[in-house]
Design an enzyme around this catalytic site. Structure first.
Site, PDB file in Angstrom:
ATOM      1  N   LYS A 125       0.709  -1.186  -0.147  1.00  0.00           N
ATOM      2  CA  LYS A 125       0.047  -0.174   0.094  1.00  0.00           C
ATOM      3  C   LYS A 125       0.773   1.290   0.026  1.00  0.00           C
ATOM      4  O   LYS A 125       0.737   2.213  -0.768  1.00  0.00           O
ATOM      5  CB  LYS A 125      -0.954   0.023   1.196  1.00  0.00           C
ATOM      6  N   ASP A 143      -6.295   0.104   1.012  1.00  0.00           N
ATOM      7  CA  ASP A 143      -6.622   0.484   2.256  1.00  0.00           C
ATOM      8  C   ASP A 143      -7.917   0.077   2.496  1.00  0.00           C
ATOM      9  O   ASP A 143      -8.670  -0.848   1.797  1.00  0.00           O
ATOM     10  CB  ASP A 143      -6.340   2.148   2.636  1.00  0.00           C
TER      11      ASP A 143
END
Length: 213
Positions: A125, A143
């Site tokens: 991420k 996320d």
């Protein structure tokens, strides 16, 4: 136009509509260069962007680049970030990250995903945030908001962020994946919230399988 029936169709329709809803999709972390975004994103794990933006001005005034951060011990970073959760482990990661940048990448933030995820404190991420936001490269950060919306809209049944990213990537043009993620995050924060989604005011409610409308 009829309702999109396939996951890819829903993804593209979502992408188009959220682009109208949030025309200026920007990362809400404050930064001036790839190094600063890398630091801020490491700090933002399990913390809010607002809380990170409160500490980074002082942090960046003291540590202007990887060389500055690599030259100190983690304990010397802690006082700058101690208002953020997990600040001790994050301080250790920041120093380790900076030392690896200096030793392996001449102090510069690398572009390759495989190089970025080698850095302490950096997962897919964070790497995708840096690639898509600061480096202008393809990257789709996943996320909790992207995960939740992707499941609700019926784009994926996966719960693992890496599997979700790999399933979503072919649905969105490579150069637009970062913007897609940013807009999904904004929509998740403002409309499609975890506990009480505002389906009535959602621009996706006519084709979202989870819509209460």
């Amino acid at each position: 136009m009829g309702r999109p029936r396939s996951p890819k169709g829903r993804a593209l329709a979502t992408h188009r509509r959220l682009a109208v809803e949030y025309p200026e999709a920007i990362c809400e972390l404050d930064f001036r260069n790839p190094f600063e975004l890398l630091v801020a994103t490491i700090l933002a794990a399990q913390a809010t962007d607002v809380s990170v933006n409160k500490v980074t001005p002082t942090l960046f005034a003291r540590f202007k680049d990887a060389e500055d951060l690599a030259a100190v011990e983690p304990e010397q970073v802690e006082s700058y970030v101690n208002s953020i959760g997990l600040f001790r482990s994050k301080s250790k990661n920041l120093v380790g990250m900076a030392r690896m940048l200096v030793e392996d990448y001449h102090g510069k933030v690398p572009e390759k995903l495989t190089d970025l995820i080698r850095l302490p404190g950096v997962g897919r991420k964070t790497a995708n945030v840096v690639r898509s936001v600061a480096l202008g490269l393809p990257g789709l950060p996943v996320d909790t908001h992207v995960t939740r919306l992707s499941q609700r809209i019926g784009l994926t049944a996966f719960t693992d962020p890496t599997k979700i990213e790999k399933e979503l990537n072919p649905m969105i043009p490579a150069k637009e994946r970062g913007e897609f993620s940013l807009r999904m995050i904004l929509h998740g924060r403002r409309v499609c919230k975890a506990r009480k989604p505002d389906c009535e005011n959602c621009v996706l409610n006519d084709f979202c399988p989870s819509s209460a409308i």
